[in-house]
Write an enzyme that holds these catalytic residues in place. Structure first.
Site, PDB file in Angstrom:
ATOM      1  N   TYR A  66       0.880  -1.169   0.000  1.00 48.12           N
ATOM      2  CA  TYR A  66       0.000   0.000   0.000  1.00 48.12           C
ATOM      3  C   TYR A  66       0.922   1.224   0.000  1.00 48.12           C
ATOM      4  O   TYR A  66       1.325   1.749   1.039  1.00 48.12           O
ATOM      5  CB  TYR A  66      -0.972  -0.023   1.182  1.00 48.12           C
ATOM      6  CG  TYR A  66      -1.996  -1.142   1.088  1.00 48.12           C
ATOM      7  CD1 TYR A  66      -2.205  -1.817  -0.116  1.00 48.12           C
ATOM      8  CD2 TYR A  66      -2.764  -1.528   2.176  1.00 48.12           C
ATOM      9  CE1 TYR A  66      -3.133  -2.841  -0.229  1.00 48.12           C
ATOM     10  CE2 TYR A  66      -3.708  -2.553   2.075  1.00 48.12           C
ATOM     11  CZ  TYR A  66      -3.873  -3.205   0.874  1.00 48.12           C
ATOM     12  OH  TYR A  66      -4.803  -4.211   0.767  1.00 48.12           O
ATOM     13  N   PRO A 103     -15.500  -3.415   0.887  1.00 51.76           N
ATOM     14  CA  PRO A 103     -16.899  -3.740   1.209  1.00 51.76           C
ATOM     15  C   PRO A 103     -17.899  -2.746   0.636  1.00 51.76           C
ATOM     16  O   PRO A 103     -19.082  -3.068   0.517  1.00 51.76           O
ATOM     17  CB  PRO A 103     -16.921  -3.712   2.748  1.00 51.76           C
ATOM     18  CG  PRO A 103     -15.812  -2.791   3.119  1.00 51.76           C
ATOM     19  CD  PRO A 103     -14.742  -3.026   2.097  1.00 51.76           C
ATOM     20  N   LEU A 104     -17.396  -1.550   0.279  1.00 52.71           N
ATOM     21  CA  LEU A 104     -18.318  -0.535  -0.261  1.00 52.71           C
ATOM     22  C   LEU A 104     -18.257  -0.487  -1.787  1.00 52.71           C
ATOM     23  O   LEU A 104     -18.894   0.360  -2.402  1.00 52.71           O
ATOM     24  CB  LEU A 104     -17.966   0.832   0.334  1.00 52.71           C
ATOM     25  CG  LEU A 104     -18.100   0.882   1.858  1.00 52.71           C
ATOM     26  CD1 LEU A 104     -17.421   2.108   2.441  1.00 52.71           C
ATOM     27  CD2 LEU A 104     -19.571   0.835   2.253  1.00 52.71           C
ATOM     28  N   GLY A 105     -17.486  -1.388  -2.368  1.00 53.04           N
ATOM     29  CA  GLY A 105     -17.363  -1.410  -3.827  1.00 53.04           C
ATOM     30  C   GLY A 105     -16.070  -0.779  -4.313  1.00 53.04           C
ATOM     31  O   GLY A 105     -15.809  -0.762  -5.512  1.00 53.04           O
TER      32      GLY A 105
HETATM   33  N1  LIG Z   1      -6.588  -8.128  -0.138  1.00 54.78           N
HETATM   34  C1  LIG Z   1      -6.737  -7.442  -1.232  1.00 54.78           C
HETATM   35  O1  LIG Z   1      -6.378  -7.860  -2.340  1.00 54.78           O
HETATM   36  C2  LIG Z   1      -7.409  -6.090  -1.133  1.00 54.78           C
HETATM   37  C3  LIG Z   1      -7.805  -5.403  -2.294  1.00 54.78           C
HETATM   38  C4  LIG Z   1      -8.435  -4.175  -2.154  1.00 54.78           C
HETATM   39  C5  LIG Z   1      -8.666  -3.649  -0.862  1.00 54.78           C
HETATM   40  N2  LIG Z   1      -8.249  -4.343   0.237  1.00 54.78           N
HETATM   41  C6  LIG Z   1      -8.472  -3.827   1.607  1.00 54.78           C
HETATM   42  O2  LIG Z   1      -9.831  -3.394   1.732  1.00 54.78           O
HETATM   43  C7  LIG Z   1      -9.838  -2.061   2.196  1.00 54.78           C
HETATM   44  C8  LIG Z   1     -11.052  -1.307   1.702  1.00 54.78           C
HETATM   45  O3  LIG Z   1     -11.113  -1.351   0.305  1.00 54.78           O
HETATM   46  P1  LIG Z   1     -11.167  -0.045  -0.611  1.00 54.78           P
HETATM   47  O4  LIG Z   1     -10.518   1.075   0.108  1.00 54.78           O
HETATM   48  O5  LIG Z   1     -10.694  -0.475  -1.942  1.00 54.78           O
HETATM   49  O6  LIG Z   1     -12.716   0.167  -0.824  1.00 54.78           O
HETATM   50  P2  LIG Z   1     -14.021   0.456   0.042  1.00 54.78           P
HETATM   51  O7  LIG Z   1     -13.738   0.343   1.476  1.00 54.78           O
HETATM   52  O8  LIG Z   1     -15.069  -0.359  -0.560  1.00 54.78           O
HETATM   53  O9  LIG Z   1     -14.330   1.950  -0.344  1.00 54.78           O
HETATM   54  C9  LIG Z   1     -13.518   3.005   0.087  1.00 54.78           C
HETATM   55  C10 LIG Z   1     -14.078   4.285  -0.459  1.00 54.78           C
HETATM   56  O10 LIG Z   1     -15.363   4.510   0.094  1.00 54.78           O
HETATM   57  C11 LIG Z   1     -15.479   5.834   0.551  1.00 54.78           C
HETATM   58  N3  LIG Z   1     -16.192   5.769   1.836  1.00 54.78           N
HETATM   59  C12 LIG Z   1     -15.857   4.984   2.897  1.00 54.78           C
HETATM   60  N4  LIG Z   1     -16.763   5.124   3.886  1.00 54.78           N
HETATM   61  C13 LIG Z   1     -17.675   6.019   3.449  1.00 54.78           C
HETATM   62  C14 LIG Z   1     -18.833   6.581   4.025  1.00 54.78           C
HETATM   63  N5  LIG Z   1     -19.234   6.213   5.236  1.00 54.78           N
HETATM   64  N6  LIG Z   1     -19.547   7.487   3.288  1.00 54.78           N
HETATM   65  C15 LIG Z   1     -19.135   7.836   2.049  1.00 54.78           C
HETATM   66  N7  LIG Z   1     -18.031   7.332   1.449  1.00 54.78           N
HETATM   67  C16 LIG Z   1     -17.310   6.427   2.144  1.00 54.78           C
HETATM   68  C17 LIG Z   1     -14.094   6.342   0.772  1.00 54.78           C
HETATM   69  O11 LIG Z   1     -14.090   7.699   0.414  1.00 54.78           O
HETATM   70  P3  LIG Z   1     -12.953   8.747   0.886  1.00 54.78           P
HETATM   71  O12 LIG Z   1     -11.678   8.141   0.424  1.00 54.78           O
HETATM   72  O13 LIG Z   1     -13.335   9.991   0.181  1.00 54.78           O
HETATM   73  O14 LIG Z   1     -13.024   8.864   2.373  1.00 54.78           O
HETATM   74  C18 LIG Z   1     -13.236   5.479  -0.128  1.00 54.78           C
HETATM   75  O15 LIG Z   1     -12.968   6.123  -1.347  1.00 54.78           O
HETATM   76  C19 LIG Z   1      -8.517  -1.491   1.687  1.00 54.78           C
HETATM   77  O16 LIG Z   1      -8.179  -0.325   2.369  1.00 54.78           O
HETATM   78  C20 LIG Z   1      -7.601  -2.635   1.942  1.00 54.78           C
HETATM   79  O17 LIG Z   1      -7.239  -2.662   3.305  1.00 54.78           O
HETATM   80  C21 LIG Z   1      -7.639  -5.555   0.117  1.00 54.78           C
END
Ligand SMILES: NC(=O)c1ccc[n+]([C@@H]2O[C@H](COP(=O)([O-])OP(=O)(O)OC[C@H]3O[C@@H](n4cnc5c(N)ncnc54)[C@H](OP(=O)(O)O)[C@@H]3O)[C@@H](O)[C@H]2O)c1
Length: 292
Positions: free
Chosen positions: A55, A210-212
């Site tokens: 990361y 989890p949020l897409g």
């Molecule tokens: N193992 C793997 O291969 C893998 C792959 C991908 C991700 N991950 C893990 O999963 C975690 C989460 O995934 P992700 O960051 O890709 O996607 P996510 O959690 O689905 O979505 C994150 C996005 O949602 C927005 N958000 C979050 N909470 C919100 C709320 N309450 N209201 C409005 N918008 C909201 C954030 O906006 P802002 O940024 O503007 O705050 C951010 O851009 C990563 O950080 C990582 O630790 C693992």
């Protein structure tokens, strides 16, 4: 904060974790803002932070997220020992691309770098980021077993794996967490049996993106099924999605990411949201298009 169990021997963690990736990849906030987000999340009761050596922006920046978390934990006024940090090895970032490299020697080297970046003698949870098609899976898992025996990692986790992979890994070393892609747009872990298998085996299932993810989450506020449910509860659509994920299994821990304090704190409110059976069913049956 409600807690959820990981496998035997590991402490329970907050039902909502924090995925720290957005604080270190492209579009990341500056360091002070990133630390504020981590502190806000911890202050809201999060006790599981997910990270990875990759990361970061590219290979010259490896460990950025782990160093940020180390700094945030050192400067946090709460109880450091109550927080579990789960990091990963097995990928690299040449020119900013994501590339597998889960050769045993390379994993051992990556683990040493993560220990240094996190400023610890032993990593709480070390996850294989993804199976590497060029390396026998059992060899990669064997490296994690060796690291555990050497006392460098406490618990072993896997990511981006199938039920068969988990079974193979369990024959080598106990598995505490499995981290796969799971959100309303991507429901494979239900269809392919990974969530069920983890439930049977009492393995914590960490729902990633989890949020897409950073793009699709932006389509949630206009969703015709989520929007009225969120309005009825006086909650954000994002927390409705997280509450739906929590309801899919008692061992599921979503790890939403955020670059802002407001989003990090809002996501934690999902634990207070109890969706009715008809609301859960409506989300089960709803269409979620992955086209933006
Ligand atoms: N193992 C793997 O291969 C893998 C792959 C991908 C991700 N991950 C893990 O999963 C975690 C989460 O995934 P992700 O960051 O890709 O996607 P996510 O959690 O689905 O979505 C994150 C996005 O949602 C927005 N958000 C979050 N909470 C919100 C709320 N309450 N209201 C409005 N918008 C909201 C954030 O906006 P802002 O940024 O503007 O705050 C951010 O851009 C990563 O950080 C990582 O630790 C693992």
């Amino acid at each position: 904060m409600q807690t959820r169990s990981l496998a035997a021997g590991a402490p329970p963690v907050s039902a909502i974790g924090f995925g720290a990736m957005p604080l270190s990849i492209q579009g990341r906030p500056d360091e002070a803002a990133g630390i504020r987000v981590l502190h806000a999340s911890l202050d809201a009761g999060v006790t599981l932070i997910d990270t990875a050596d990759v990361y970061c922006l590219d290979n010259s920046d490896t460990g950025h997220n782990e160093r940020l978390i180390a700094k945030a934990l050192t400067t946090w006024s709460g109880l450091r020992d109550a927080v579990l940090v789960a990091t990963k090895g097995g990928l690299t970032r040449p020119q900013g691309r994501w590339k597998s490299d889960a050769r045993p020697d390379r994993l051992k080297q990556a683990c040493e770098q993560s220990l240094k970046a996190l400023g610890v003698d032993c990593i709480d949870v070390y996850q294989l980021h993804a199976p590497d098609s060029q390396v026998p899976f059992v060899d990669s898992v064997g490296a994690l077993a060796d690291l555990q025996q050497q006392g460098k990692i406490r618990w072993v986790g896997l990511s981006n794996v199938s039920v068969n992979d988990i079974k193979k890994a369990e024959s080598i070393v106990p598995i505490v967490t499995v981290q796969n892609h799971f959100n309303p747009f991507r429901r494979e872990p239900i269809a392919d049996g990974v969530v069920d298998y983890c439930t049977q085996r009492r393995i914590g299932f960490l729902a990633y993106s989890p949020l897409g993810g950073s793009q699709l989450n932006r389509t949630l506020p206009d969703h015709p099924v989520l929007k009225p449910i969120a309005e009825r509860h006086g909650a954000s659509v994002h927390t409705v999605v997280l509450a739906w994920i929590l309801a899919q299994g008692a061992n599921i821990i979503p790890i939403p990411g955020a670059r802002t304090v407001a989003h990090a704190v809002d996501s934690v409110h999902a634990v207070e949201l109890s969706l009715a059976a008809d609301e859960l069913k409506a989300i089960d049956d709803a269409k979620f298009s992955s086209k933006r």
